[in-house]
Design an enzyme around this catalytic site. Structure first.
Site, PDB file in Angstrom:
ATOM      1  N   HIS A   1      33.798  45.512  44.679  1.00 50.21           N
ATOM      2  CA  HIS A   1      35.118  45.773  45.211  1.00 50.21           C
ATOM      3  C   HIS A   1      34.977  45.729  46.585  1.00 50.21           C
ATOM      4  CE1 HIS A   1      38.555  47.863  44.953  1.00 50.21           C
ATOM      5  NE2 HIS A   1      38.319  49.051  45.035  1.00 50.21           N
TER       6      HIS A   1
ATOM      7  N   HIS B   1      39.097  37.464  40.822  1.00 48.48           N
ATOM      8  CA  HIS B   1      39.693  38.693  41.093  1.00 48.48           C
ATOM      9  C   HIS B   1      40.179  39.060  39.610  1.00 48.48           C
ATOM     10  CE1 HIS B   1      42.737  41.792  41.870  1.00 48.48           C
ATOM     11  NE2 HIS B   1      42.038  41.676  42.861  1.00 48.48           N
TER      12      HIS B   1
ATOM     13  N   ASP C   1      38.644  39.493  50.173  1.00 50.00           N
ATOM     14  CA  ASP C   1      37.405  39.730  50.874  1.00 50.00           C
ATOM     15  C   ASP C   1      36.701  38.552  51.439  1.00 50.00           C
ATOM     16  OD1 ASP C   1      37.075  42.467  50.488  1.00 50.00           O
ATOM     17  OD2 ASP C   1      36.456  42.242  48.423  1.00 50.00           O
TER      18      ASP C   1
HETATM   19  N1  CMC Z   1      31.178  33.678  41.361  1.00 51.27           N
HETATM   20  C1  CMC Z   1      30.977  32.948  40.397  1.00 51.27           C
HETATM   21  N2  CMC Z   1      31.255  33.231  38.980  1.00 51.27           N
HETATM   22  C2  CMC Z   1      32.197  33.919  39.043  1.00 51.27           C
HETATM   23  C3  CMC Z   1      32.840  34.693  40.007  1.00 51.27           C
HETATM   24  C4  CMC Z   1      31.989  34.606  41.317  1.00 51.27           C
HETATM   25  N3  CMC Z   1      32.719  35.181  42.413  1.00 51.27           N
HETATM   26  N4  CMC Z   1      33.655  35.770  39.685  1.00 51.27           N
HETATM   27  C5  CMC Z   1      33.934  35.319  38.276  1.00 51.27           C
HETATM   28  N5  CMC Z   1      32.915  34.583  37.895  1.00 51.27           N
HETATM   29  C6  CMC Z   1      32.861  33.958  36.544  1.00 51.27           C
HETATM   30  C7  CMC Z   1      32.132  35.009  35.577  1.00 51.27           C
HETATM   31  O1  CMC Z   1      30.714  34.611  35.867  1.00 51.27           O
HETATM   32  C8  CMC Z   1      32.732  34.781  34.423  1.00 51.27           C
HETATM   33  O2  CMC Z   1      31.978  33.298  33.900  1.00 51.27           O
HETATM   34  P1  CMC Z   1      31.735  33.100  32.375  1.00 51.27           P
HETATM   35  O3  CMC Z   1      33.305  33.003  31.667  1.00 51.27           O
HETATM   36  O4  CMC Z   1      30.874  31.993  32.316  1.00 51.27           O
HETATM   37  O5  CMC Z   1      30.903  34.180  31.945  1.00 51.27           O
HETATM   38  C9  CMC Z   1      34.227  34.282  34.636  1.00 51.27           C
HETATM   39  O6  CMC Z   1      33.984  33.883  36.034  1.00 51.27           O
HETATM   40  C10 CMC Z   1      35.189  35.481  34.478  1.00 51.27           C
HETATM   41  O7  CMC Z   1      34.706  36.422  35.449  1.00 51.27           O
HETATM   42  P2  CMC Z   1      34.580  38.115  34.938  1.00 51.27           P
HETATM   43  O8  CMC Z   1      33.269  38.644  35.586  1.00 51.27           O
HETATM   44  O9  CMC Z   1      34.878  38.143  33.576  1.00 51.27           O
HETATM   45  O10 CMC Z   1      36.009  38.384  35.641  1.00 51.27           O
HETATM   46  P3  CMC Z   1      36.214  40.087  36.077  1.00 51.27           P
HETATM   47  O11 CMC Z   1      37.868  40.039  36.192  1.00 51.27           O
HETATM   48  O12 CMC Z   1      35.450  40.959  35.421  1.00 51.27           O
HETATM   49  O13 CMC Z   1      35.539  40.398  37.691  1.00 51.27           O
HETATM   50  C11 CMC Z   1      35.542  40.246  39.856  1.00 51.27           C
HETATM   51  C12 CMC Z   1      36.476  40.138  38.774  1.00 51.27           C
HETATM   52  C13 CMC Z   1      36.300  40.288  41.150  1.00 51.27           C
HETATM   53  C14 CMC Z   1      34.599  41.569  39.759  1.00 51.27           C
HETATM   54  C15 CMC Z   1      34.549  38.830  39.796  1.00 51.27           C
HETATM   55  O14 CMC Z   1      35.633  37.723  40.054  1.00 51.27           O
HETATM   56  C16 CMC Z   1      33.375  39.002  40.825  1.00 51.27           C
HETATM   57  O15 CMC Z   1      32.447  39.594  40.779  1.00 51.27           O
HETATM   58  N6  CMC Z   1      33.714  38.355  42.210  1.00 51.27           N
HETATM   59  C17 CMC Z   1      32.670  38.564  43.343  1.00 51.27           C
HETATM   60  C18 CMC Z   1      32.763  39.822  43.907  1.00 51.27           C
HETATM   61  C19 CMC Z   1      34.062  39.980  44.824  1.00 51.27           C
HETATM   62  O16 CMC Z   1      34.574  38.968  45.551  1.00 51.27           O
HETATM   63  N7  CMC Z   1      34.943  41.187  44.662  1.00 51.27           N
HETATM   64  C20 CMC Z   1      36.090  41.303  45.295  1.00 51.27           C
HETATM   65  C21 CMC Z   1      37.157  41.350  44.709  1.00 51.27           C
HETATM   66  S1  CMC Z   1      38.785  41.457  45.329  1.00 51.27           S
HETATM   67  C22 CMC Z   1      38.755  42.795  46.555  1.00 51.27           C
HETATM   68  C23 CMC Z   1      38.503  44.020  45.928  1.00 51.27           C
HETATM   69  O17 CMC Z   1      38.811  44.339  44.725  1.00 51.27           O
HETATM   70  O18 CMC Z   1      37.664  44.558  46.631  1.00 51.27           O
END
Ligand code: CMC
Length: 420
Positions: free
Chosen positions: A260, A299, A355
């Site tokens: 987050h 996201h 971010d």
């Molecule tokens: N780098 C590489 N792969 C990713 C990333 C990433 N940053 N984000 C998602 N994926 C992949 C994930 O591994 C999955 O792949 P697969 O289908 O092969 O298993 C697919 O994309 C879907 O991801 P998810 O984890 O199911 O998506 P989610 O909605 O549960 O997670 C998230 C959203 C923001 C937690 C995630 O994108 C993430 O961990 N991003 C990196 C951390 C980040 O930048 N967080 C800030 C978010 S925005 C501001 C805030 O909220 O603070």
């Protein structure tokens, strides 16, 4: 057109029910007629509330507070003006804004005992750990904050939190640097005061209006984001009817996490680790093998470019014109360029989020990496409070208490210690 419904037939019993559809949503409680629960870990497709505060269209990359596009607010609104909008639902008149700024100004002081327990933290304590402890501790200074059924008391706590949060955030910064605490100054505005409390040395600080406006825009961009993890934490904890200082500290705790708000810190650590543009392709390969995440990308709601990230890139230009370009920017731009062309990211609709670039800007402004999430928290505070207020005034909201699908043992008899 008749009432929109979803017809559900339970093939176990042959029973059929019509479930009303409203706003593209069915009520999970309507499934009780069939003896069913809905199962949705991490709330991927569950609305926890009705809300009139923030609108997001994640596919179109749209973000609006109370109907106003984020682009217009970032260009024209001050942070306190945005906070008022989130709380009251309308933009303030000149008179309302003046009165609001004055009210906030007279509440900026924090009991000096707070400095004593900040002093108790280790010199290298993480700023978010200090922040969440200090905000929770404020509840002990304001026992009247427990009166959450009293609208005027809620309003007063809101003013206190908005006014005192920058003071505590600045003191956390001073503690990390081993610098004496600087007290608020009534002749300065909200942003000016915060910046002065963080950076003043020996009674001197030369304000830079461009950097201050850039910081203000970043705070506006972070001010609310509907039911994100930290807001959900504030609502969930607040639903127990605890005081708002405790509920907001739960929001700070949730924001601290690297998935987050903590992502802005992790982005900078990632850029430091990559070190050079030539190492970007190898790093991206590691991400594609699921060895690690590309921090600042992806996201839950945006499946398009995060509109805040677009605006932040513009802020970066203004800031770097003042401070000189951070060499890490080149690495970030190259990461973005490769990622936006690569099928791994394209097929998963992974774009830069808020971010990705904010940390580089904060660093150029002089904030250390582990402090970035504190700035996010300062920005998100009005959203937490607006959502807390909305939750308390919503007669449908009760204590947030999800159900579970039990997967453990059936009943079994206790085994005496000697027999195990
Ligand atoms: N780098 C590489 N792969 C990713 C990333 C990433 N940053 N984000 C998602 N994926 C992949 C994930 O591994 C999955 O792949 P697969 O289908 O092969 O298993 C697919 O994309 C879907 O991801 P998810 O984890 O199911 O998506 P989610 O909605 O549960 O997670 C998230 C959203 C923001 C937690 C995630 O994108 C993430 O961990 N991003 C990196 C951390 C980040 O930048 N967080 C800030 C978010 S925005 C501001 C805030 O909220 O603070």
């Amino acid at each position: 057109m008749g009432e929109e419904t979803l017809s559900v037939r339970d093939n176990r019993t042959g029973e059929e029910v019509e479930i009303p559809i409203s706003d593209g949503t069915i009520r999970a409680t309507d499934l009780r007629q069939l003896g069913l629960m809905s199962y949705d870990p991490a709330f991927l497709n569950t609305a926890s509330t009705r809300s009139g505060i923030t609108y997001i269209d994640g596919d179109a990359g749209i973000l609006r507070y109370r109907g106003y596009p984020i682009e217009q607010l970032a260009e024209h609104a001050s942070f306190l003006e945005t906070a008022w909008l989130l709380f009251e639902g309308e933009l303030p008149t000149r008179e309302q804004l003046d009165a609001w700024e004055e009210e906030v100004r007279v509440h900026t002081y924090v009991h000096t005992n707070v400095t004593q327990f900040l002093d108790g933290f280790r010199h290298d304590a993480h700023p978010m750990g200090m922040l969440l402890g200090a905000i929770a501790a404020l509840s002990t200074f304001y026992p009247d904050a427990k009166e959450i059924g009293d609208a005027e008391s809620r309003r007063l706590q809101r003013v206190r939190l908005i006014a005192k949060f920058p003071t505590i955030a600045a003191w956390v910064f001073r503690h990390s640097r081993g610098l004496p605490y600087v007290f608020p100054r009534n002749d300065l505005g909200y942003i000016g005061n915060f910046v002065n409390m963080t950076f003043e040395i020996g009674g001197q600080h030369e304000p830079n209006p461009v950097l201050q406006r850039a910081l203000e825009i970043l705070l506006v961009l972070h001010a609310d984001h509907e039911q994100n993890a930290s807001t959900n934490a504030v609502r969930g904890v607040g639903s127990t009817q605890v005081d708002p200082f405790s509920a907001v500290s739960a929001g700070v705790a949730a924001l601290y996490g690297p998935l987050h708000g903590g992502a802005n810190e992790q982005v900078l650590r990632m850029l430091d680790e990559i070190g050079d543009v030539k190492n970007v392709p190898a790093f991206i390969e590691g991400v594609k093998k699921h060895e690690r995440l590309l921090m600042g990308f992806g996201h839950r709601v945006y499946k398009n470019y995060d509109p805040r990230a677009k605006l932040i890139k513009r802020v970066a230009d203004d800031v770097f014109a003042q401070t000189g370009v951070d060499p890490k920017l080149e690495i970030a731009l190259e990461l973005e360029r490769i990622a936006l062309e690569d099928d791994y990211f394209v097929s998963r609709k992974l774009y830069p989020n808020v971010d990705f670039y904010s940390g580089i800007i904060y660093r150029a402004m002089g904030y250390p990496t582990d402090y970035f999430t504190v700035l996010f928290a300062l920005g998100r505070l009005p959203g937490w409070l607006a959502q807390w207020e909305e939750m308390l005034s919503d007669s449908e909201q009760k204590i947030a208490r999800p159900r579970q699908v039990y997967t453990g043992y059936g009943e079994r008899d206790f085994v005496p210690l000697a027999n195990r």
